[in-house]
Design a protein around this motif. Sequence first.
Motif, PDB file in Angstrom:
ATOM      1  N   GLU A   1       0.830  -1.211   0.000  1.00 43.88           N
ATOM      2  CA  GLU A   1       0.000   0.000   0.000  1.00 43.88           C
ATOM      3  C   GLU A   1       0.862   1.259   0.000  1.00 43.88           C
ATOM      4  O   GLU A   1       0.572   2.222  -0.699  1.00 43.88           O
ATOM      5  CB  GLU A   1      -0.938   0.010   1.218  1.00 43.88           C
ATOM      6  CG  GLU A   1      -2.005  -1.088   1.203  1.00 43.88           C
ATOM      7  CD  GLU A   1      -3.019  -0.924   0.069  1.00 43.88           C
ATOM      8  OE1 GLU A   1      -3.187   0.196  -0.442  1.00 43.88           O
ATOM      9  OE2 GLU A   1      -3.629  -1.947  -0.328  1.00 43.88           O
TER      10      GLU A   1
ATOM     11  N   LYS B   1      -7.908  10.201  -5.499  1.00 45.14           N
ATOM     12  CA  LYS B   1      -7.678   9.502  -6.764  1.00 45.14           C
ATOM     13  C   LYS B   1      -8.913   9.114  -7.575  1.00 45.14           C
ATOM     14  O   LYS B   1      -8.810   8.396  -8.549  1.00 45.14           O
ATOM     15  CB  LYS B   1      -6.822   8.253  -6.490  1.00 45.14           C
ATOM     16  CG  LYS B   1      -5.514   8.635  -5.816  1.00 45.14           C
ATOM     17  CD  LYS B   1      -4.711   7.469  -5.365  1.00 45.14           C
ATOM     18  CE  LYS B   1      -3.615   7.915  -4.412  1.00 45.14           C
ATOM     19  NZ  LYS B   1      -2.925   6.801  -3.798  1.00 45.14           N
TER      20      LYS B   1
ATOM     21  N   ASN C   1       1.148   4.095  -2.902  1.00 38.38           N
ATOM     22  CA  ASN C   1       0.878   5.512  -2.657  1.00 38.38           C
ATOM     23  C   ASN C   1       2.014   6.380  -3.174  1.00 38.38           C
ATOM     24  O   ASN C   1       1.781   7.440  -3.761  1.00 38.38           O
ATOM     25  CB  ASN C   1       0.690   5.770  -1.154  1.00 38.38           C
ATOM     26  CG  ASN C   1      -0.713   5.390  -0.695  1.00 38.38           C
ATOM     27  OD1 ASN C   1      -1.597   5.158  -1.511  1.00 38.38           O
ATOM     28  ND2 ASN C   1      -0.900   5.320   0.611  1.00 38.38           N
TER      29      ASN C   1
HETATM   30 MG    MG Z   1      -3.292   3.926  -1.331  1.00 39.70          MG
END
Ligand code: MG
Length: 584
Positions: free
Chosen positions: A29, A79, A33
């Motif tokens: 993760e 996003k 990012n």
């Molecule tokens: Mg993320």
Amino acid sequence: MSVRVLPDFLINQIAAGEVVERPASVVKELIENALDAGADQIMIDVVDGGRTSISVVDNGSGMSRHDLEKSIMRHATSKLPDDDLLNINYMGFRGEALPSIASVSDMIIDTCNGIEENGWCLDCSTGDIKPSSWENGTRIRVNNLFSKTPARLKFLRGDKSEMISVLDVFKRLAMARPDVGFVLNNKWRFPKNQEITERIISVMGDDVRGHMLTVDAISSNASLKLTGVISEPTLRRASSVDQYLFVNGRPVKDKVLFGALRAAYMDVMHAREFPLCALYLDLDHRSVDVNVSPAKTEVHFLEPVHVRNFMIKSLRDVLAKTLDEKTNMNSYCYTGQSITNKKINFNLGDYSRVSSPNRNAPDIAFMFKPVKDDSLENFFESEKPDATDSQIQNEGTFPLGRVIGQVGNKYILSQSGENLIIVDQHAAHERITYERLRRYDIKRQPLLTPIVINIKSEDGEAILSISEEMKKSGLYIDAFGNDAIAIFEKPADWDLNWDDLFHSIADEVREYGHSAQLSERLHLKLANYACHHSVRAGQKLDYNQMDALLRDIEKTNRGSECNHGRPVYKIIPFAEIDGWFERI
Ligand code: MG
Ligand code: ADP
């Protein structure tokens, strides 16, 4: 008991159960990012398999104070600008990772967007935010993972084992983005802007150099594009570790794609062995749903059968082309004449025939007999059979050359041009037999009493949807009432547990829209037959038999690999031998 809405910290911990399974998921993760923030340099440090601390530093866009505060709120994301779940151009989109990780660890974020006067530091455990001297990009430190949820902690494996998972995630993301530099624990380093082939070698190891085949295919309607590399069948692993698959740039472990890869190699590799690959499939964002699981390693294709068939065909084309090129190396020039002249009487028994007594089968042992002539080559020429039963006029031009003799009753030695060739007689014959069997139509046996399989109607429908496909494997089926299917014709001499097979085919078709089980079983049967009806290692062959074997392997599809993917022959250039003897 009254109904109540759970407090946020509990909701986050529950969500964390899905998103953050183990340290590797945190690493995934956080790297994603960083990539989404446009970083081109990412440094990761993992202590004790991630249990004690994980730190990810990037040189991406950073965050403003306002964004930093929001970033750890549930379902807060930058996003999904147009609220369209099918149009996902970033690796992340759920806005779940940071709040989930924060709820099961002590997380500290330092970030600076280069626009505000200073950077910011957020202690996610307390919610304290204060100015920081951090100057560029973002650093996220995750300490004491799962210390707040001891039950989860207990499920972690040993540090080494967790580190292996971290490394796997790291490598997959590094393969997805050769343009980005990655460093893990100062030990694994991939410089930025690497050529894709160099990145692949850095990740998979030096043994793949020179053994990967390039894939570059586009479907006829241009909706699917497949690029990357796959290994020559002789290069393989005992597990799927080095199978890297990407869909629209996202690393995936998807069954449709793994299945297609396996099917493409079916003829040249044993089912228990795994080819290596780095394959990048690109398709319209609307033809694939990546919103399947929070771990996001699985995807749903709108048209899985189309994807599968396209991939199998593209990979088989590459394999066939390369293997053919290998077989047709050097100055191989059959004249049309010599092909037709030659008796290609291919009986299974051909090579297993006992050596003809009048023919002195040259064995390598002959070499050590004193010979009058000073040239060994001349010696063997005198042992050759008559020109009439072989294409003597072309002998110098056969890629697999002229037979010298047999060693250990299992290898044939031959010479072609400036090369010594060693052929594994069993592997060679096995490949010839297998390819020959494949050219036959399968002999079908009509059944007086059909075999009836009771099956739920939706499973029955699934099976009938591939009945045309089944015909290719010699199986004629049709509906038999509402809850049954009947087999009216099957390949002769082929008895399986049809009941089990059909149920498992139905499961596969319902899940993936396709099943390769029947053709895979057929392949196994042919391979098995070929193996048991081929010349064995340990069998003495005479010159004619060896010569016929070499000539046939030259004409056989994928002649350079046996159907288990082992090499059939090795070519040793004289130059290499000269090197051994320091004759340079
Ligand atoms: Mg993320
Ligand atoms: P998602 O990635 O699904 O949006 P996350 O919880 O992982 O959700 O992150 C929340 C938000 O925090 C992101 O949308 C992004 O705006 C911001 N963010 C997270 N990590 C970084 C980073 N390394 N650099 C810049 N922004 C980040």
